[in-house]
Scaffold this active site. Structure first.
Site, PDB file in Angstrom:
ATOM      1  N   ARG A 234       0.984  -1.182  -0.086  1.00 38.69           N
ATOM      2  CA  ARG A 234       0.047  -0.062   0.088  1.00 38.69           C
ATOM      3  C   ARG A 234       0.909   1.275  -0.036  1.00 38.69           C
ATOM      4  O   ARG A 234       1.910   1.292   0.697  1.00 38.69           O
ATOM      5  CB  ARG A 234      -0.769   0.092   1.230  1.00 38.69           C
ATOM      6  CG  ARG A 234      -2.097  -0.818   1.207  1.00 38.69           C
ATOM      7  CD  ARG A 234      -3.202  -0.395   0.070  1.00 38.69           C
ATOM      8  NE  ARG A 234      -4.211  -1.344  -0.044  1.00 38.69           N
ATOM      9  CZ  ARG A 234      -4.076  -2.373  -0.957  1.00 38.69           C
ATOM     10  NH1 ARG A 234      -3.196  -2.816  -1.883  1.00 38.69           N
ATOM     11  NH2 ARG A 234      -5.313  -3.033  -1.171  1.00 38.69           N
ATOM     12  N   GLU A 263      -4.298   7.796  -4.949  1.00 33.07           N
ATOM     13  CA  GLU A 263      -4.374   7.144  -6.267  1.00 33.07           C
ATOM     14  C   GLU A 263      -5.400   7.680  -6.916  1.00 33.07           C
ATOM     15  O   GLU A 263      -6.614   7.634  -6.153  1.00 33.07           O
ATOM     16  CB  GLU A 263      -4.292   5.721  -6.074  1.00 33.07           C
ATOM     17  CG  GLU A 263      -2.802   5.190  -5.549  1.00 33.07           C
ATOM     18  CD  GLU A 263      -2.909   3.506  -5.438  1.00 33.07           C
ATOM     19  OE1 GLU A 263      -3.853   2.878  -5.737  1.00 33.07           O
ATOM     20  OE2 GLU A 263      -1.769   3.099  -5.024  1.00 33.07           O
ATOM     21  N   HIS A 282      -0.684   0.511  -9.808  1.00 35.05           N
ATOM     22  CA  HIS A 282      -1.306  -0.417  -9.039  1.00 35.05           C
ATOM     23  C   HIS A 282      -1.553  -1.609  -9.863  1.00 35.05           C
ATOM     24  O   HIS A 282      -2.822  -1.977  -9.740  1.00 35.05           O
ATOM     25  CB  HIS A 282      -2.531   0.330  -8.282  1.00 35.05           C
ATOM     26  CG  HIS A 282      -2.925  -0.547  -7.118  1.00 35.05           C
ATOM     27  ND1 HIS A 282      -3.430   0.394  -5.900  1.00 35.05           N
ATOM     28  CD2 HIS A 282      -2.792  -1.778  -6.690  1.00 35.05           C
ATOM     29  CE1 HIS A 282      -3.825  -0.688  -4.961  1.00 35.05           C
ATOM     30  NE2 HIS A 282      -3.129  -1.714  -5.313  1.00 35.05           N
TER      31      HIS A 282
END
Length: 307
Positions: A234, A263, A282
């Protein structure tokens, strides 16, 4: 019953849901909060990825919901405690994308250690940077340090061992005698010991208050000089500015960041011109194969709850 899917899901899995239930599937729904809040009270199940925030206003609107399916493993976008209070099951796709993430860890570690794969433009233009690119490092014989040793960390260890790496791991949830270490020939370590020894540090811990900015300027300074950092966990775990500084001054020999504190990542001038840096949006856990596994697993488990 009605199932709401707010982000991308593999088509066969969506069809499997539709075979027995009414399904509203719209991968753009995550970005349309008014419509999402309008649909939420009608659904008996909601299926999300990492961007849909199942908390606060949305969670309050899920008045009929029995189950939240998470197309992934991280749960920081879901208020799990509040869901439990409301007797809403939360089902992550535990293990379904582990191989994809583990391959990303090993692949980016190899790229960063070798440092030779960004020369296509120069070579095609007639330049020949052979001397500059002849000092890359091999993966074999290096030490991989895993911060967090769950299913993804263990699979990363297995792949690394097959390529000749030594592997050490820090996980406060495990005792040094845990079979997960001995079965794969992984050496348990303290965090300080791991950071000092590892040529590649890979993060596999959740984002909670105690792990926010876990890898900061102070901890980077304790790492082996020239080590490589890989973060597929993360974004909030890593101080991104500290990473950029450490890349520029040579304390870090490379970094691969797949996740970010915010994000999508907005303009990040601190990363401009950083040497040996890989930034990806991601996607470490996203491949054709993992999408199929994640989607089919979550669909099956949601259908079990609704049966």
């Amino acid at each position: 019953m009605k199932i709401l899917v707010t982000e991308f899901m593999d088509a066969p899995a969506v069809q499997g849901l539709r075979d027995s239930h009414e399904v509203t599937y719209d991968p753009q729904l995550v970005d349309d909060l008014p419509r999402l809040l309008q649909e939420a009270p009608k659904c008996d199940a909601i299926i999300v990825r990492n961007r849909t925030q199942v908390r606060g206003e949305l969670l309050a609107a899920l008045t009929r919901c029995k189950v939240v399916g998470r197309l992934g493993v991280g749960l920081d976008n879901i208020d799990v405690d509040a869901c439990q209070t409301r007797e809403i099951r939360v089902i992550p796709a535990t293990g379904a994308n582990a191989h994809s993430v583990a391959e990303y860890v090993i692949a980016t570690a190899m790229l960063l250690l070798r440092g030779a794969y960004a020369s296509s433009g120069e070579v095609a233009a007639g330049r020949w940077p052979r001397s500059a690119l002849s000092q890359g490092r091999e993966l074999a014989g290096k030490t991989l340090g895993l911060v967090g040793y769950g299913s993804i960390g263990q699979l990363s260890a297995k792949l690394a061992k097959a390529l000749g790496m030594q592997v050490i791991a820090f996980d406060p949830a495990l005792t040094d005698s845990d079979a997960a270490f001995s079965e794969l020939g992984v050496t348990p370590s303290t965090l300080d010991g791991l950071l000092a020894q590892a040529d590649v540090v890979s993060l596999h811990i959740p984002l909670v208050e105690s792990t926010r900015n876990f890898i900061d300027e102070r901890r980077i300074a304790t790492m082996k000089k020239g080590a490589v950092l890989v973060n597929t966990a993360r974004g909030g775990i890593v101080d991104e500015h500290a990473v950029s500084v450490a890349l520029r001054n040579g304390q870090l020999g490379g970094a691969a960041l797949d996740v970010f504190a915010e994000e999508p990542l907005q303009a990040a001038p601190h990363f401009d011109g950083c040497p040996n840096l890989i930034l990806t949006p991601h996607i470490a856990g996203l491949t054709t194969e993992s999408n199929e596994r994640v989607s089919s697993m979550v669909a099956a488990k949601v259908l079990e709850v609704l049966a």
